[in-house]
Design a protein around this motif. Structure first.
Motif, PDB file in Angstrom:
ATOM      1  N   ASN A  56      -0.007 -43.880  30.133  1.00 11.39           N
ATOM      2  CA  ASN A  56      -0.133 -42.216  30.956  1.00 11.39           C
ATOM      3  C   ASN A  56       1.143 -41.918  31.065  1.00 11.39           C
ATOM      4  OD1 ASN A  56      -1.076 -40.297  32.116  1.00 11.39           O
ATOM      5  ND2 ASN A  56      -1.891 -41.072  34.004  1.00 11.39           N
ATOM      6  N   VAL A  57       1.524 -41.023  30.082  1.00 11.81           N
ATOM      7  CA  VAL A  57       3.094 -40.752  30.370  1.00 11.81           C
ATOM      8  C   VAL A  57       3.260 -39.181  30.069  1.00 11.81           C
ATOM      9  CG1 VAL A  57       4.277 -42.860  29.579  1.00 11.81           C
ATOM     10  CG2 VAL A  57       3.640 -41.097  27.752  1.00 11.81           C
ATOM     11  N   ASP A  58       3.993 -38.526  30.674  1.00 10.54           N
ATOM     12  CA  ASP A  58       4.161 -36.964  30.680  1.00 10.54           C
ATOM     13  C   ASP A  58       5.466 -36.693  29.561  1.00 10.54           C
ATOM     14  OD1 ASP A  58       2.450 -36.484  32.510  1.00 10.54           O
ATOM     15  OD2 ASP A  58       3.680 -36.438  33.880  1.00 10.54           O
TER      16      ASP A  58
END
Length: 50
Positions: A9-11
């Motif tokens: 879960n990375v932006d």
């Protein structure tokens, strides 16, 4: 047995700031060289198969 895939879960991928012009050129050149090498390998594979 199947291996489990890890979901990240990375932006943002990469550093905090944008790339410099030199970094952009280096990445573009690297990709260009990889593409040329890949095309050469495909051509030699075709000639070996014939």
């Amino acid at each position: 047995m199947k291996s489990k895939k890890t979901e990240l879960n990375v932006d943002v991928i990469g550093g905090q700031g944008s790339l410099t012009v030199a970094e952009e050129k280096a990445i573009s050149e690297f990709i260009r060289q990889r593409k040329l090498a890949s095309q050469k390998n495909k051509k030699t594979d075709r000639s070996k198969a014939a």
